[in-house]
Design a protein around this motif. Structure first.
Motif, PDB file in Angstrom:
ATOM      1  N   PRO A  80       0.845  -1.212   0.000  1.00  0.00           N
ATOM      2  CA  PRO A  80       0.000   0.000   0.000  1.00  0.00           C
ATOM      3  C   PRO A  80       0.875   1.254   0.000  1.00  0.00           C
ATOM      4  O   PRO A  80       2.051   1.211   0.386  1.00  0.00           O
ATOM      5  CB  PRO A  80      -0.776  -0.120   1.319  1.00  0.00           C
ATOM      6  CG  PRO A  80      -0.726  -1.573   1.668  1.00  0.00           C
ATOM      7  CD  PRO A  80       0.574  -2.089   1.136  1.00  0.00           C
ATOM      8  N   ASN A  81       0.279   2.388  -0.409  1.00  0.00           N
ATOM      9  CA  ASN A  81       1.037   3.642  -0.444  1.00  0.00           C
ATOM     10  C   ASN A  81       1.649   3.954   0.921  1.00  0.00           C
ATOM     11  O   ASN A  81       1.064   3.670   1.967  1.00  0.00           O
ATOM     12  CB  ASN A  81       0.120   4.798  -0.856  1.00  0.00           C
ATOM     13  CG  ASN A  81      -0.253   4.711  -2.328  1.00  0.00           C
ATOM     14  OD1 ASN A  81       0.496   4.172  -3.139  1.00  0.00           O
ATOM     15  ND2 ASN A  81      -1.414   5.243  -2.669  1.00  0.00           N
ATOM     16  N   GLY A  82       2.851   4.525   0.877  1.00  0.00           N
ATOM     17  CA  GLY A  82       3.489   4.999   2.108  1.00  0.00           C
ATOM     18  C   GLY A  82       4.361   3.977   2.813  1.00  0.00           C
ATOM     19  O   GLY A  82       4.919   4.257   3.873  1.00  0.00           O
ATOM     20  N   LEU A 103       5.307  -0.251  -7.178  1.00  0.00           N
ATOM     21  CA  LEU A 103       3.957  -0.120  -7.759  1.00  0.00           C
ATOM     22  C   LEU A 103       3.126   0.977  -7.109  1.00  0.00           C
ATOM     23  O   LEU A 103       2.096   1.366  -7.629  1.00  0.00           O
ATOM     24  CB  LEU A 103       3.207  -1.447  -7.593  1.00  0.00           C
ATOM     25  CG  LEU A 103       3.500  -2.534  -8.618  1.00  0.00           C
ATOM     26  CD1 LEU A 103       3.032  -3.880  -8.083  1.00  0.00           C
ATOM     27  CD2 LEU A 103       2.806  -2.238  -9.929  1.00  0.00           C
ATOM     28  N   SER A 104       3.557   1.456  -5.972  1.00  0.00           N
ATOM     29  CA  SER A 104       2.742   2.442  -5.250  1.00  0.00           C
ATOM     30  C   SER A 104       2.982   3.845  -5.804  1.00  0.00           C
ATOM     31  O   SER A 104       3.751   4.042  -6.743  1.00  0.00           O
ATOM     32  CB  SER A 104       3.094   2.418  -3.757  1.00  0.00           C
ATOM     33  OG  SER A 104       4.272   3.163  -3.519  1.00  0.00           O
ATOM     34  N   ALA A 105       2.324   4.825  -5.166  1.00  0.00           N
ATOM     35  CA  ALA A 105       2.490   6.223  -5.606  1.00  0.00           C
ATOM     36  C   ALA A 105       3.723   6.875  -4.980  1.00  0.00           C
ATOM     37  O   ALA A 105       4.017   8.035  -5.263  1.00  0.00           O
ATOM     38  CB  ALA A 105       1.234   7.014  -5.241  1.00  0.00           C
ATOM     39  N   CYS A 136      -3.035   3.286 -12.130  1.00  0.00           N
ATOM     40  CA  CYS A 136      -3.908   2.697 -13.157  1.00  0.00           C
ATOM     41  C   CYS A 136      -4.726   3.769 -13.894  1.00  0.00           C
ATOM     42  O   CYS A 136      -4.696   3.853 -15.130  1.00  0.00           O
ATOM     43  CB  CYS A 136      -4.815   1.644 -12.521  1.00  0.00           C
ATOM     44  SG  CYS A 136      -5.616   2.193 -10.999  1.00  0.00           S
ATOM     45  N   TYR A 137      -5.440   4.612 -13.129  1.00  0.00           N
ATOM     46  CA  TYR A 137      -6.201   5.680 -13.790  1.00  0.00           C
ATOM     47  C   TYR A 137      -5.236   6.634 -14.511  1.00  0.00           C
ATOM     48  O   TYR A 137      -5.550   7.136 -15.599  1.00  0.00           O
ATOM     49  CB  TYR A 137      -6.938   6.541 -12.782  1.00  0.00           C
ATOM     50  CG  TYR A 137      -8.109   6.006 -12.022  1.00  0.00           C
ATOM     51  CD1 TYR A 137      -9.303   5.669 -12.652  1.00  0.00           C
ATOM     52  CD2 TYR A 137      -8.056   5.933 -10.629  1.00  0.00           C
ATOM     53  CE1 TYR A 137     -10.402   5.264 -11.907  1.00  0.00           C
ATOM     54  CE2 TYR A 137      -9.148   5.531  -9.885  1.00  0.00           C
ATOM     55  CZ  TYR A 137     -10.321   5.200 -10.524  1.00  0.00           C
ATOM     56  OH  TYR A 137     -11.409   4.814  -9.789  1.00  0.00           O
ATOM     57  N   ALA A 138      -4.111   6.926 -13.851  1.00  0.00           N
ATOM     58  CA  ALA A 138      -3.163   7.898 -14.434  1.00  0.00           C
ATOM     59  C   ALA A 138      -2.651   7.408 -15.783  1.00  0.00           C
ATOM     60  O   ALA A 138      -2.390   8.206 -16.685  1.00  0.00           O
ATOM     61  CB  ALA A 138      -2.009   8.147 -13.469  1.00  0.00           C
ATOM     62  N   GLY A 166      -9.288  -2.240  -7.695  1.00  0.00           N
ATOM     63  CA  GLY A 166      -8.415  -1.063  -7.631  1.00  0.00           C
ATOM     64  C   GLY A 166      -8.195  -0.578  -6.212  1.00  0.00           C
ATOM     65  O   GLY A 166      -7.213   0.104  -5.930  1.00  0.00           O
ATOM     66  N   ALA A 167      -9.104  -0.933  -5.318  1.00  0.00           N
ATOM     67  CA  ALA A 167      -8.987  -0.467  -3.934  1.00  0.00           C
ATOM     68  C   ALA A 167      -8.200  -1.435  -3.060  1.00  0.00           C
ATOM     69  O   ALA A 167      -8.144  -1.268  -1.834  1.00  0.00           O
ATOM     70  CB  ALA A 167     -10.373  -0.227  -3.357  1.00  0.00           C
ATOM     71  N   GLY A 168      -7.553  -2.445  -3.670  1.00  0.00           N
ATOM     72  CA  GLY A 168      -6.705  -3.362  -2.889  1.00  0.00           C
ATOM     73  C   GLY A 168      -7.511  -4.288  -1.996  1.00  0.00           C
ATOM     74  O   GLY A 168      -8.738  -4.407  -2.132  1.00  0.00           O
ATOM     75  N   PRO A 186     -18.708   7.691  -5.676  1.00  0.00           N
ATOM     76  CA  PRO A 186     -17.734   8.750  -5.974  1.00  0.00           C
ATOM     77  C   PRO A 186     -16.782   8.925  -4.793  1.00  0.00           C
ATOM     78  O   PRO A 186     -17.170   8.711  -3.644  1.00  0.00           O
ATOM     79  CB  PRO A 186     -18.609  10.012  -6.133  1.00  0.00           C
ATOM     80  CG  PRO A 186     -20.011   9.594  -5.839  1.00  0.00           C
ATOM     81  CD  PRO A 186     -20.015   8.232  -5.264  1.00  0.00           C
ATOM     82  N   TYR A 187     -15.542   9.307  -5.062  1.00  0.00           N
ATOM     83  CA  TYR A 187     -14.590   9.588  -3.970  1.00  0.00           C
ATOM     84  C   TYR A 187     -13.482  10.498  -4.493  1.00  0.00           C
ATOM     85  O   TYR A 187     -13.300  10.614  -5.701  1.00  0.00           O
ATOM     86  CB  TYR A 187     -14.006   8.276  -3.393  1.00  0.00           C
ATOM     87  CG  TYR A 187     -13.134   7.497  -4.348  1.00  0.00           C
ATOM     88  CD1 TYR A 187     -13.694   6.694  -5.339  1.00  0.00           C
ATOM     89  CD2 TYR A 187     -11.743   7.567  -4.274  1.00  0.00           C
ATOM     90  CE1 TYR A 187     -12.897   5.980  -6.226  1.00  0.00           C
ATOM     91  CE2 TYR A 187     -10.945   6.854  -5.155  1.00  0.00           C
ATOM     92  CZ  TYR A 187     -11.528   6.074  -6.130  1.00  0.00           C
ATOM     93  OH  TYR A 187     -10.739   5.375  -7.015  1.00  0.00           O
ATOM     94  N   SER A 188     -12.773  11.124  -3.598  1.00  0.00           N
ATOM     95  CA  SER A 188     -11.607  11.986  -3.930  1.00  0.00           C
ATOM     96  C   SER A 188     -11.871  12.826  -5.180  1.00  0.00           C
ATOM     97  O   SER A 188     -11.079  12.807  -6.131  1.00  0.00           O
ATOM     98  CB  SER A 188     -10.354  11.124  -4.144  1.00  0.00           C
ATOM     99  OG  SER A 188     -10.089  10.331  -3.036  1.00  0.00           O
ATOM    100  N   HIS A 211     -14.610   7.204  -9.483  1.00  0.00           N
ATOM    101  CA  HIS A 211     -15.749   6.468  -8.913  1.00  0.00           C
ATOM    102  C   HIS A 211     -15.377   4.999  -8.877  1.00  0.00           C
ATOM    103  O   HIS A 211     -14.583   4.546  -9.690  1.00  0.00           O
ATOM    104  CB  HIS A 211     -16.996   6.624  -9.792  1.00  0.00           C
ATOM    105  CG  HIS A 211     -17.442   8.047  -9.953  1.00  0.00           C
ATOM    106  ND1 HIS A 211     -16.728   8.964 -10.689  1.00  0.00           N
ATOM    107  CD2 HIS A 211     -18.527   8.696  -9.470  1.00  0.00           C
ATOM    108  CE1 HIS A 211     -17.353  10.128 -10.636  1.00  0.00           C
ATOM    109  NE2 HIS A 211     -18.448   9.995  -9.911  1.00  0.00           N
ATOM    110  N   VAL A 212     -15.976   4.266  -7.961  1.00  0.00           N
ATOM    111  CA  VAL A 212     -15.770   2.815  -7.952  1.00  0.00           C
ATOM    112  C   VAL A 212     -17.125   2.137  -8.129  1.00  0.00           C
ATOM    113  O   VAL A 212     -18.149   2.611  -7.638  1.00  0.00           O
ATOM    114  CB  VAL A 212     -14.959   2.366  -6.704  1.00  0.00           C
ATOM    115  CG1 VAL A 212     -15.653   2.721  -5.424  1.00  0.00           C
ATOM    116  CG2 VAL A 212     -14.617   0.898  -6.762  1.00  0.00           C
ATOM    117  N   ALA A 213     -17.102   1.045  -8.908  1.00  0.00           N
ATOM    118  CA  ALA A 213     -18.336   0.366  -9.342  1.00  0.00           C
ATOM    119  C   ALA A 213     -18.323  -1.090  -8.861  1.00  0.00           C
ATOM    120  O   ALA A 213     -17.298  -1.581  -8.390  1.00  0.00           O
ATOM    121  CB  ALA A 213     -18.408   0.426 -10.871  1.00  0.00           C
TER     122      ALA A 213
END
Ligand SMILES: NC(=O)C1=CN([C@@H]2O[C@H](COP(=O)(O)OP(=O)(O)OC[C@H]3O[C@@H](n4cnc5c(N)ncnc54)[C@H](OP(=O)(O)O)[C@@H]3O)[C@@H](O)[C@H]2O)C=CC1
Ligand SMILES: CC(=O)N[C@@H](CCC(=O)OP(=O)(O)O)C(=O)O
Length: 319
Positions: A80-82, A103-105, A136-138, A166-168, A186-188, A211-213
């Motif tokens: 995960p990030n960080g 793989l993280s940001a 992924c979105y980027a 996508g949310a791990g 919707p988020y962020s 958004h996540v579906a």
């Protein structure tokens, strides 16, 4: 002639992207899986958790020092990030020539790390042994905008919808199938990391609304672009065809692509190209599998180039 294989280890191998990487490495002629780290699956056989892997390797709970002590040629951080820094520091100290792909940001904004979105940044690689894999979105956002960068009249606006992988695996509303049922979450809506990432690497501001579906894998990014002059659809299409000519993992398609058709496939699709009547607005749709071109497949492209084998080695290609 046998190939001299490089050893590769994955930290965070229990996760969605870790499992995809294990599958891709299992068939790789120049990579040999040396270790896979997970706290939760410590001691368990990889073959029991990942179809497509038949070896005897077991997960191990390795802290940063233990990861560095493995002495692998390549280390992938799928955390995960960080969480990456202590692993990078331990490897820097023990064996700095190790190829590290994160793989993280965590390193996507770090000048010393190569940002590996091959179709757009291949020419910028200067032999760095530290590679940051795009979000992924980027990835989808940048592929949708790059060929029109010089004709934009306003910041592009991207509307994203991702499957919940996508949310791990860490439980949250965004990967809770109950809360996602019949829903679009919707988020962020401003300031998402991928908004900053795409803006930085394209060199222009991008506005992104994720958004996540309820589906598991695959994402859609629909981008609205205002143009400085009227353009015909054919001219726009030509720019995209030219930009991705010969690219095996970016397909320019006529119709707007559907996410249901991209799951488990390794490439991204860019299409739609709906132009307004005045020719000064175009809407472009991109799809990709967030776990593949959005993560593991792109990682293998980057690793292949860095170890000096064909960029597409072990990646299943379609005609
Ligand atoms: N999912 C996606 O679509 C994409 C993900 N990414 C990025 O890739 C990375 C991995 O994503 P994903 O596979 O989805 O994540 P997951 O949540 O599925 O997996 C995370 C992994 O990290 C391990 N882990 C969690 N916390 C820690 C910790 N504190 N210390 C050590 N290990 C830990 C977990 O194993 P264990 O708990 O057993 O140790 C697990 O193996 C993330 O940075 C993500 O942002 C990038 C592009 C797309
Ligand atoms: C649905 C969902 O939550 N998606 C993730 C993006 C995927 C990802 O893992 O991106 P990073 O590598 O940049 O963290 C998110 O929006 O954070």
């Amino acid at each position: 002639m046998s190939i001299d294989k490089k050893t590769i280890g994955i930290v965070g191998a229990r996760g969605h992207t870790g499992a995809e990487l294990i599958r891709l490495i299992a068939t790789h002629p120049a990579l040999e899986l040396g270790f896979v780290s997970s706290r939760e699956l410590d001691g368990q056989r990889v073959a029991e958790h990942v179809d497509g892997y038949a070896g005897e390797l077991r997960y191990a709970n390795l802290d940063p020092a233990a990861v560095a002590a493995q002495g692998a040629d390549v280390v992938v951080l799928a955390l995960p990030n960080g969480k990456a820094a202590p692993y990078v520091e331990a490897i820097d100290a023990a064996k700095p020539e190790t190829l590290i792909l994160d793989l993280s940001a965590d390193y996507r904004f770090n000048e010393r790390w190569y940002y590996g979105l091959p179709e757009l940044t291949r020419g910028k690689w200067r032999g760095e042994r530290r590679i940051s894999n795009p979000g992924c979105y980027a990835t989808a956002i940048q592929l949708s905008i790059a060929p029109l960068k010089d004709v934009l009249a306003a910041p592009p606006v991207s509307f994203g919808v991702s499957g919940y992988s996508g949310a791990g695996t860490t439980p949250s509303d965004k990967n809770n199938p109950e809360k996602l049922r019949d829903n679009l979450m919707p988020y962020s809506l401003t300031g998402h990391t991928h908004e900053q990432e795409a803006s930085r690497h394209l060199g222009l501001p991008v506005e992104f609304m994720p958004h996540v579906a309820p589906h598991f894998r695959g994402l859609t990014v629909t981008t609205n672009l205002y143009l400085v002059r009227p353009m015909k659809r054919e001219e726009i299409l030509q720019r995209f065809r030219h930009a991705y000519d010969g690219e095996k993992l970016v397909k320019v398609v006529d119709e707007a692509p559907w996410v249901s058709q991209i799951a488990h496939r390794h490439h991204a699709e860019v299409g739609g190209f709906a132009v307004s009547v005045d020719g000064k607005r175009v809407v472009i749709v991109a799809t990709l599998d967030n776990l593949l071109k959005g993560a593991a497949t792109q990682a293998i492209q980057n690793i292949n180039r860095a170890i000096g084998v064909d960029e597409y080695t072990s990646i299943p290609l379609e005609g």
